[in-house]
Design a protein around this motif. Sequence first.
Motif, PDB file in Angstrom:
ATOM      1  N   ARG A   8     -66.094 -37.565  13.838  1.00 24.14           N
ATOM      2  CA  ARG A   8     -67.273 -36.732  14.125  1.00 24.14           C
ATOM      3  C   ARG A   8     -66.939 -35.652  15.155  1.00 24.14           C
ATOM      4  NH1 ARG A   8     -72.907 -39.440  13.430  1.00 24.14           N
ATOM      5  NH2 ARG A   8     -72.525 -40.978  11.793  1.00 24.14           N
ATOM      6  N   LEU A   9     -66.142 -36.024  16.148  1.00 19.65           N
ATOM      7  CA  LEU A   9     -65.748 -35.053  17.174  1.00 19.65           C
ATOM      8  C   LEU A   9     -64.919 -33.934  16.550  1.00 19.65           C
ATOM      9  CD1 LEU A   9     -65.524 -34.097  20.095  1.00 19.65           C
ATOM     10  CD2 LEU A   9     -63.576 -35.664  20.388  1.00 19.65           C
ATOM     11  N   ASN A  10     -63.947 -34.291  15.744  1.00 17.93           N
ATOM     12  CA  ASN A  10     -63.101 -33.279  15.114  1.00 17.93           C
ATOM     13  C   ASN A  10     -63.908 -32.364  14.205  1.00 17.93           C
ATOM     14  OD1 ASN A  10     -60.695 -34.058  16.333  1.00 17.93           O
ATOM     15  ND2 ASN A  10     -60.243 -35.604  14.766  1.00 17.93           N
ATOM     16  N   SER A  11     -64.884 -32.934  13.515  1.00 18.14           N
ATOM     17  CA  SER A  11     -65.737 -32.121  12.648  1.00 18.14           C
ATOM     18  C   SER A  11     -66.508 -31.090  13.460  1.00 18.14           C
ATOM     19  CB  SER A  11     -66.696 -33.027  11.871  1.00 18.14           C
ATOM     20  OG  SER A  11     -67.589 -32.268  11.087  1.00 18.14           O
ATOM     21  N   GLU A  12     -67.076 -31.531  14.591  1.00 15.67           N
ATOM     22  CA  GLU A  12     -67.825 -30.605  15.444  1.00 15.67           C
ATOM     23  C   GLU A  12     -66.917 -29.541  16.040  1.00 15.67           C
ATOM     24  OE1 GLU A  12     -71.102 -30.372  16.063  1.00 15.67           O
ATOM     25  OE2 GLU A  12     -71.437 -31.951  14.566  1.00 15.67           O
ATOM     26  N   LEU A  13     -65.706 -29.952  16.461  1.00 10.17           N
ATOM     27  CA  LEU A  13     -64.776 -28.986  17.044  1.00 10.17           C
ATOM     28  C   LEU A  13     -64.304 -27.977  16.007  1.00 10.17           C
ATOM     29  CD1 LEU A  13     -62.648 -31.346  19.322  1.00 10.17           C
ATOM     30  CD2 LEU A  13     -64.331 -29.647  20.070  1.00 10.17           C
ATOM     31  N   SER A  14     -64.133 -28.409  14.765  1.00 11.25           N
ATOM     32  CA  SER A  14     -63.733 -27.496  13.696  1.00 11.25           C
ATOM     33  C   SER A  14     -64.797 -26.443  13.460  1.00 11.25           C
ATOM     34  CB  SER A  14     -63.469 -28.277  12.406  1.00 11.25           C
ATOM     35  OG  SER A  14     -62.359 -29.140  12.557  1.00 11.25           O
ATOM     36  N   THR A  15     -66.047 -26.870  13.533  1.00 12.04           N
ATOM     37  CA  THR A  15     -67.154 -25.916  13.399  1.00 12.04           C
ATOM     38  C   THR A  15     -67.167 -24.949  14.569  1.00 12.04           C
ATOM     39  OG1 THR A  15     -68.471 -27.563  12.199  1.00 12.04           O
ATOM     40  CG2 THR A  15     -69.654 -25.692  13.165  1.00 12.04           C
ATOM     41  N   LEU A  16     -66.916 -25.489  15.770  1.00 15.61           N
ATOM     42  CA  LEU A  16     -66.909 -24.669  16.970  1.00 15.61           C
ATOM     43  C   LEU A  16     -65.756 -23.667  16.953  1.00 15.61           C
ATOM     44  CD1 LEU A  16     -68.108 -24.143  19.808  1.00 15.61           C
ATOM     45  CD2 LEU A  16     -66.594 -25.939  20.685  1.00 15.61           C
ATOM     46  N   LYS A  17     -64.651 -24.048  16.311  1.00 17.92           N
ATOM     47  CA  LYS A  17     -63.466 -23.202  16.254  1.00 17.92           C
ATOM     48  C   LYS A  17     -63.774 -21.828  15.675  1.00 17.92           C
ATOM     49  CE  LYS A  17     -58.983 -22.951  13.928  1.00 17.92           C
ATOM     50  NZ  LYS A  17     -58.051 -23.648  13.006  1.00 17.92           N
ATOM     51  N   PRO A  26     -60.589 -14.640  17.245  1.00 15.18           N
ATOM     52  CA  PRO A  26     -61.699 -15.444  16.700  1.00 15.18           C
ATOM     53  C   PRO A  26     -61.234 -16.299  15.536  1.00 15.18           C
ATOM     54  CG  PRO A  26     -62.419 -13.202  17.117  1.00 15.18           C
ATOM     55  CD  PRO A  26     -60.932 -13.208  17.330  1.00 15.18           C
ATOM     56  N   GLY A  27     -61.545 -17.572  15.601  1.00 16.33           N
ATOM     57  CA  GLY A  27     -61.208 -18.491  14.531  1.00 16.33           C
ATOM     58  C   GLY A  27     -59.811 -19.069  14.632  1.00 16.33           C
ATOM     59  N   LYS A  28     -59.033 -18.638  15.646  1.00 13.17           N
ATOM     60  CA  LYS A  28     -57.645 -19.084  15.756  1.00 13.17           C
ATOM     61  C   LYS A  28     -57.399 -19.998  16.962  1.00 13.17           C
ATOM     62  CE  LYS A  28     -56.329 -16.692  12.197  1.00 13.17           C
ATOM     63  NZ  LYS A  28     -55.913 -17.386  10.948  1.00 13.17           N
ATOM     64  N   VAL A  29     -58.462 -20.419  17.620  1.00 14.56           N
ATOM     65  CA  VAL A  29     -58.302 -21.312  18.770  1.00 14.56           C
ATOM     66  C   VAL A  29     -57.905 -22.695  18.272  1.00 14.56           C
ATOM     67  CG1 VAL A  29     -59.362 -22.276  20.832  1.00 14.56           C
ATOM     68  CG2 VAL A  29     -60.090 -20.030  19.983  1.00 14.56           C
ATOM     69  N   PRO A  30     -56.801 -23.255  18.736  1.00 17.72           N
ATOM     70  CA  PRO A  30     -56.398 -24.594  18.300  1.00 17.72           C
ATOM     71  C   PRO A  30     -57.458 -25.640  18.653  1.00 17.72           C
ATOM     72  CG  PRO A  30     -54.597 -23.482  19.432  1.00 17.72           C
ATOM     73  CD  PRO A  30     -55.814 -22.658  19.660  1.00 17.72           C
ATOM     74  N   VAL A  31     -57.683 -26.579  17.718  1.00 19.95           N
ATOM     75  CA  VAL A  31     -58.674 -27.632  17.951  1.00 19.95           C
ATOM     76  C   VAL A  31     -58.320 -28.444  19.190  1.00 19.95           C
ATOM     77  CG1 VAL A  31     -59.639 -29.774  17.028  1.00 19.95           C
ATOM     78  CG2 VAL A  31     -59.379 -27.775  15.546  1.00 19.95           C
ATOM     79  N   ALA A  32     -57.021 -28.645  19.390  1.00 15.26           N
ATOM     80  CA  ALA A  32     -56.583 -29.426  20.561  1.00 15.26           C
ATOM     81  C   ALA A  32     -56.988 -28.739  21.853  1.00 15.26           C
ATOM     82  CB  ALA A  32     -55.074 -29.624  20.513  1.00 15.26           C
ATOM     83  N   HIS A  33     -56.898 -27.392  21.861  1.00 17.84           N
ATOM     84  CA  HIS A  33     -57.296 -26.649  23.056  1.00 17.84           C
ATOM     85  C   HIS A  33     -58.805 -26.733  23.265  1.00 17.84           C
ATOM     86  CE1 HIS A  33     -56.755 -23.811  26.283  1.00 17.84           C
ATOM     87  NE2 HIS A  33     -57.661 -22.985  25.750  1.00 17.84           N
ATOM     88  N   GLY A  65     -64.271 -31.096  24.888  1.00 16.66           N
ATOM     89  CA  GLY A  65     -64.350 -32.394  24.214  1.00 16.66           C
ATOM     90  C   GLY A  65     -65.461 -33.292  24.729  1.00 16.66           C
ATOM     91  N   ARG A  66     -65.551 -33.425  26.037  1.00 15.60           N
ATOM     92  CA  ARG A  66     -66.567 -34.324  26.611  1.00 15.60           C
ATOM     93  C   ARG A  66     -67.989 -33.868  26.285  1.00 15.60           C
ATOM     94  NH1 ARG A  66     -65.735 -38.129  30.812  1.00 15.60           N
ATOM     95  NH2 ARG A  66     -63.807 -39.243  30.314  1.00 15.60           N
ATOM     96  N   SER A  67     -68.256 -32.560  26.446  1.00 22.63           N
ATOM     97  CA  SER A  67     -69.623 -32.070  26.205  1.00 22.63           C
ATOM     98  C   SER A  67     -69.975 -32.148  24.724  1.00 22.63           C
ATOM     99  CB  SER A  67     -69.764 -30.634  26.708  1.00 22.63           C
ATOM    100  OG  SER A  67     -68.880 -29.767  26.025  1.00 22.63           O
ATOM    101  N   VAL A  68     -68.993 -31.858  23.850  1.00 21.55           N
ATOM    102  CA  VAL A  68     -69.258 -31.968  22.416  1.00 21.55           C
ATOM    103  C   VAL A  68     -69.481 -33.422  22.031  1.00 21.55           C
ATOM    104  CG1 VAL A  68     -68.278 -31.646  20.103  1.00 21.55           C
ATOM    105  CG2 VAL A  68     -67.996 -29.862  21.841  1.00 21.55           C
ATOM    106  N   MET A  69     -68.684 -34.338  22.616  1.00 21.20           N
ATOM    107  CA  MET A  69     -68.859 -35.753  22.310  1.00 21.20           C
ATOM    108  C   MET A  69     -70.237 -36.254  22.768  1.00 21.20           C
ATOM    109  SD  MET A  69     -67.874 -38.473  20.903  1.00 21.20           S
ATOM    110  CE  MET A  69     -66.116 -38.460  20.579  1.00 21.20           C
ATOM    111  N   ALA A  70     -70.752 -35.711  23.864  1.00 22.08           N
ATOM    112  CA  ALA A  70     -72.093 -36.090  24.306  1.00 22.08           C
ATOM    113  C   ALA A  70     -73.120 -35.737  23.227  1.00 22.08           C
ATOM    114  CB  ALA A  70     -72.446 -35.397  25.617  1.00 22.08           C
TER     115      ALA A  70
END
Length: 465
Positions: A27-36, A46-53, A59-64
């Motif tokens: 779920r976290l990765n899905s949200e981060l992919s959308t945020l990317k 735009p659109g090229k920010v690594p998910v890991a970054h 990560g914490r705020s999205v996981m909340a």
Amino acid sequence: MQVTETLSQGLKREFQVLFAAHELEDRLNSELSTLKDKAQIKGFRPGKVPVAHLRKLYGRSVMADVLQNAVNEANQRIVTDNNLKLALEPKIEFPGEQSVVERALDAKGDIAFNVALEVLPSFELADLSDVSLKKLVVTPSEAEVDEAIGRMASQGRPFSPKAEGEAAATGDRVTIDFVGRIDGTAFEGGTGEGVDLELGSGQFIPGFEDQLVGATVGEARLVKASFPAEYAAEHLAGKDAEFDVTVTAIQAPGEVTLDDAFAKGFGMDSLEKLREAISAAIGSDFEAQSRRKLKKELLDALDGKYSFDLPPSLVHQEFAAVWAQVEQDLKTRGKTFEDEGTTEEKATAEYRRIAERRVRLGLVLAQVGETADIKVTDEEVNQALIARIRQYPGQEQQVWDFYRKNAQALAELRAPLFEEKVVDHVLAQVQLVEEPVSKETLFADEDEDKADGKAEPAPASDKAD
């Protein structure tokens, strides 16, 4: 997501919800992919920010947010899968160990939380064919119409100055200056200049106006009077006061001829039409009071037809509201439970019974309305809103904006409309017997009915849970 029921006792239900670490990760990765695709971070196109970054930064705020969405999803699934109707919003309890929450926020550990809720009771609607109710009927009398017209004539009658040296009499209008004192000290609100007062109108505190009968223009009098024990201003209630009063003008009332010309002043074509309108208005007041009495009798009958478990939280919430009103009333009147011939313990038990009755009746009316598919239209709500707006001249736009931006406020307008429709539906199922009575009988015990709070159920809604 794994949901396990852990308690089913009466109207209480508890569930444990488990989200595995791998599900949180997905779920976290899905949200981060959308945020990317939306993130704009210095140094990256735009659109090229690594998910890991992104995970490192957010990560914490999205996981909340992920956890909040998971809670909402779990609640919805619990309600849907178990076909539940909730009494109040579920209570969520997360693990007490901070380390467990921390690992979940990093998607490195499972997380389980408890969902506690109360459901609405299930009951069958009662047969009301054996219920017989009295509808009190009062027809406005000629004397009541005459009295109303007399008041209208009195309020609109002309006044003219009395002859020099002529004394004031009951019914005259005097203009006065005055300064009031309690224990020799002037008090707030006790001073006035150029105040018009019709002697005998009861506009001032008891005894004040009587002591100005016989006064002449320019005369100064010392008026002694006492504020009523239940006077609205607490600091004056029950106090003895003295007023230095000077009469500056006296006017005698003129005569008013009750004819068609008088009626035209109130927008009526003739005196007869005015009498008809007044009779209809009085009749409308009588009908409204008859409706209140009939509704209370109906609610009493319904209360005797039903007995089922009540959601404890709803009862607690209703009792808290009723009790706060009781305490405020006692404080306003400067009374104690002992003054009312009871104790706090007895009063608590009595008002808890009232709260239980109101919740029970609210649930009954809600189910009747749902079963009969009774709805309140948007147009009906708009009409109620317009009526409310008219109560605040000069503030129409502010009131309109408040209700349009406040769903809860609009719901509070809708609830009584729904309740009255349900009452009409139920009244159609019982036997109604009209009983002609006097005006005194119609309005007897009105204060008691309002004071005990029994006449009204807790608000019922036309929205199914």
